[in-house]
Design a protein around this motif. Sequence first.
Motif, PDB file in Angstrom:
ATOM      1  N   UNK A 134       0.834  -1.215   0.000  1.00 35.85           N
ATOM      2  CA  UNK A 134       0.000   0.000   0.000  1.00 35.85           C
ATOM      3  C   UNK A 134       0.862   1.256   0.000  1.00 35.85           C
ATOM      4  N   UNK A 135       0.461   2.243  -0.781  1.00 41.83           N
ATOM      5  CA  UNK A 135       1.217   3.497  -0.856  1.00 41.83           C
ATOM      6  C   UNK A 135       0.367   4.701  -0.441  1.00 41.83           C
ATOM      7  N   UNK A 136      -0.915   4.475  -0.223  1.00 40.87           N
ATOM      8  CA  UNK A 136      -1.806   5.572   0.143  1.00 40.87           C
ATOM      9  C   UNK A 136      -2.514   5.290   1.463  1.00 40.87           C
ATOM     10  N   UNK A 137      -2.748   6.335   2.219  1.00 38.68           N
ATOM     11  CA  UNK A 137      -3.638   6.286   3.372  1.00 38.68           C
ATOM     12  C   UNK A 137      -4.685   7.385   3.186  1.00 38.68           C
ATOM     13  N   UNK A 138      -5.770   7.282   3.943  1.00 41.33           N
ATOM     14  CA  UNK A 138      -6.865   8.235   3.757  1.00 41.33           C
ATOM     15  C   UNK A 138      -7.381   8.725   5.105  1.00 41.33           C
ATOM     16  N   UNK A 139      -7.730   9.991   5.130  1.00 41.29           N
ATOM     17  CA  UNK A 139      -8.374  10.577   6.300  1.00 41.29           C
ATOM     18  C   UNK A 139      -9.736  11.111   5.867  1.00 41.29           C
ATOM     19  N   UNK A 140     -10.758  10.766   6.626  1.00 45.32           N
ATOM     20  CA  UNK A 140     -12.105  11.197   6.266  1.00 45.32           C
ATOM     21  C   UNK A 140     -12.377  12.601   6.785  1.00 45.32           C
ATOM     22  N   UNK A 141     -13.118  13.366   5.989  1.00 46.54           N
ATOM     23  CA  UNK A 141     -13.398  14.774   6.277  1.00 46.54           C
ATOM     24  C   UNK A 141     -14.887  15.058   6.150  1.00 46.54           C
ATOM     25  N   UNK A 142     -15.350  16.081   6.829  1.00 52.63           N
ATOM     26  CA  UNK A 142     -16.691  16.667   6.609  1.00 52.63           C
ATOM     27  C   UNK A 142     -17.815  15.635   6.681  1.00 52.63           C
ATOM     28  N   UNK A 143     -17.648  14.612   7.511  1.00 56.65           N
ATOM     29  CA  UNK A 143     -18.678  13.578   7.578  1.00 56.65           C
ATOM     30  C   UNK A 143     -20.025  14.102   8.104  1.00 56.65           C
ATOM     31  N   UNK A 144     -20.043  15.015   9.095  1.00 54.17           N
ATOM     32  CA  UNK A 144     -21.351  15.541   9.518  1.00 54.17           C
ATOM     33  C   UNK A 144     -22.104  16.231   8.374  1.00 54.17           C
ATOM     34  N   UNK A 151     -29.485  18.966  -8.380  1.00 54.32           N
ATOM     35  CA  UNK A 151     -28.065  18.628  -8.505  1.00 54.32           C
ATOM     36  C   UNK A 151     -27.777  17.185  -8.109  1.00 54.32           C
ATOM     37  N   UNK A 152     -26.758  16.608  -8.719  1.00 53.88           N
ATOM     38  CA  UNK A 152     -26.263  15.297  -8.321  1.00 53.88           C
ATOM     39  C   UNK A 152     -25.290  15.486  -7.159  1.00 53.88           C
ATOM     40  N   UNK A 153     -25.380  14.632  -6.148  1.00 56.25           N
ATOM     41  CA  UNK A 153     -24.485  14.706  -4.989  1.00 56.25           C
ATOM     42  C   UNK A 153     -23.238  13.874  -5.263  1.00 56.25           C
ATOM     43  N   UNK A 154     -22.077  14.509  -5.149  1.00 57.58           N
ATOM     44  CA  UNK A 154     -20.815  13.879  -5.528  1.00 57.58           C
ATOM     45  C   UNK A 154     -19.822  13.911  -4.364  1.00 57.58           C
ATOM     46  N   UNK A 155     -19.804  12.877  -3.512  1.00 54.14           N
ATOM     47  CA  UNK A 155     -18.770  12.784  -2.483  1.00 54.14           C
ATOM     48  C   UNK A 155     -17.444  12.392  -3.126  1.00 54.14           C
ATOM     49  N   UNK A 156     -16.383  13.121  -2.791  1.00 55.32           N
ATOM     50  CA  UNK A 156     -15.125  12.914  -3.504  1.00 55.32           C
ATOM     51  C   UNK A 156     -13.929  13.172  -2.586  1.00 55.32           C
ATOM     52  N   UNK A 157     -12.737  12.942  -3.127  1.00 58.98           N
ATOM     53  CA  UNK A 157     -11.511  13.180  -2.390  1.00 58.98           C
ATOM     54  C   UNK A 157     -10.917  14.536  -2.713  1.00 58.98           C
ATOM     55  N   UNK A 158      -9.914  14.930  -1.939  1.00 59.00           N
ATOM     56  CA  UNK A 158      -9.295  16.243  -2.151  1.00 59.00           C
ATOM     57  C   UNK A 158      -8.485  16.315  -3.440  1.00 59.00           C
ATOM     58  N   UNK A 159      -8.152  15.146  -4.013  1.00 59.77           N
ATOM     59  CA  UNK A 159      -7.355  15.139  -5.237  1.00 59.77           C
ATOM     60  C   UNK A 159      -8.193  14.867  -6.483  1.00 59.77           C
ATOM     61  N   UNK A 160      -9.493  15.029  -6.370  1.00 61.96           N
ATOM     62  CA  UNK A 160     -10.349  14.726  -7.523  1.00 61.96           C
ATOM     63  C   UNK A 160      -9.958  15.573  -8.731  1.00 61.96           C
ATOM     64  N   UNK A 169     -22.681  20.603 -19.891  1.00 65.24           N
ATOM     65  CA  UNK A 169     -23.968  20.107 -20.390  1.00 65.24           C
ATOM     66  C   UNK A 169     -25.148  20.646 -19.582  1.00 65.24           C
ATOM     67  N   UNK A 170     -24.844  21.543 -18.637  1.00 65.31           N
ATOM     68  CA  UNK A 170     -25.916  22.144 -17.856  1.00 65.31           C
ATOM     69  C   UNK A 170     -26.478  21.247 -16.771  1.00 65.31           C
ATOM     70  N   UNK A 171     -25.703  20.206 -16.384  1.00 62.97           N
ATOM     71  CA  UNK A 171     -26.155  19.291 -15.334  1.00 62.97           C
ATOM     72  C   UNK A 171     -25.568  19.749 -14.003  1.00 62.97           C
ATOM     73  N   UNK A 172     -26.437  20.062 -13.064  1.00 65.73           N
ATOM     74  CA  UNK A 172     -26.003  20.586 -11.775  1.00 65.73           C
ATOM     75  C   UNK A 172     -25.389  19.475 -10.926  1.00 65.73           C
ATOM     76  N   UNK A 173     -24.373  19.847 -10.137  1.00 61.66           N
ATOM     77  CA  UNK A 173     -23.721  18.878  -9.266  1.00 61.66           C
ATOM     78  C   UNK A 173     -23.251  19.571  -8.003  1.00 61.66           C
ATOM     79  N   UNK A 174     -23.388  18.871  -6.867  1.00 64.94           N
ATOM     80  CA  UNK A 174     -22.910  19.394  -5.592  1.00 64.94           C
ATOM     81  C   UNK A 174     -21.804  18.471  -5.086  1.00 64.94           C
ATOM     82  N   UNK A 175     -20.564  18.991  -5.065  1.00 68.07           N
ATOM     83  CA  UNK A 175     -19.428  18.206  -4.575  1.00 68.07           C
ATOM     84  C   UNK A 175     -19.266  18.402  -3.081  1.00 68.07           C
ATOM     85  N   UNK A 176     -18.890  17.326  -2.389  1.00 65.85           N
ATOM     86  CA  UNK A 176     -18.526  17.428  -0.984  1.00 65.85           C
ATOM     87  C   UNK A 176     -17.264  16.583  -0.770  1.00 65.85           C
ATOM     88  N   UNK A 177     -16.201  17.222  -0.298  1.00 71.33           N
ATOM     89  CA  UNK A 177     -14.931  16.514  -0.081  1.00 71.33           C
ATOM     90  C   UNK A 177     -15.019  15.714   1.207  1.00 71.33           C
TER      91      UNK A 177
END
Length: 265
Positions: free
Chosen positions: A34-44, A138-147, A158-166
Amino acid sequence: MKVLLLKDAKEDDCGQDPYIRELGLYGLEATLIPVLSFEFLSLPSFSEKLSHPEDYGGLIFTSPRAVEAAQLCLEKNNKTEVWERSLKEKWNAKSVYVVGNATASLVSKIGLDTEGETCGNAEKLAEYICSRESSALPLLFPCGNLKREILPKALKDKGIAMKSVTVYQTIPHPGIQGNLNSYYSQQGVPASITFFSPSGLTYSLKHIQELSGDNIDQIKFAAIGPTTAHALAAQGLPVSCTAESPTPQALATGIRKALQPHGCC
């Protein structure tokens, strides 16, 4: 023949990592580091959004880690009961888009029906979503900080709304150097090394170059997809194999071809 995969182990229903099993079918001895680790953010914040499916046109998951963030939200906030009773059904009335079978499998475990998993990468998923999505919400898009911005930009165009949350950030795995040192001292220089993300390449390349020395030219470098392949090329490394899809079967087939005399894929 020994091959090195720079990823963490994920056991399947058979109790074995599917990449190790598939490569073993071709007589290749694979080791995972393994070369990556992850920390979770903004879960509330993410948990609150998951509680209001009526505000969104659907969900987008492009990584297993984003699904894990959703699982943590359900567990930490005692939402499992309300999820099973009503929220799951409300989200299933909408589209849940995913990239890759691994992500789709995790999404199905929290009870959601998926589509788009065969697209293989964000670019193709964006095309798929654009061809189908008609909701004004909008589409809800949970993503990482390096997206990367390919998916958000394609939908916006294309005019498609999206809400990202890191919901997570990527950091180097603390054991990279020690694990690579142990591997090289015990196994020697591998015939092939596979990278699974540009960030994984960033965190491990220096150590690999130092350990391989002049023998680095004999290594066949492989990438799980085109984004990682571009990152390899940008570092001046020859890409001997890019998996046709981000699956154990496609990668094993590609590495086998690359390791054959005059092979390429």
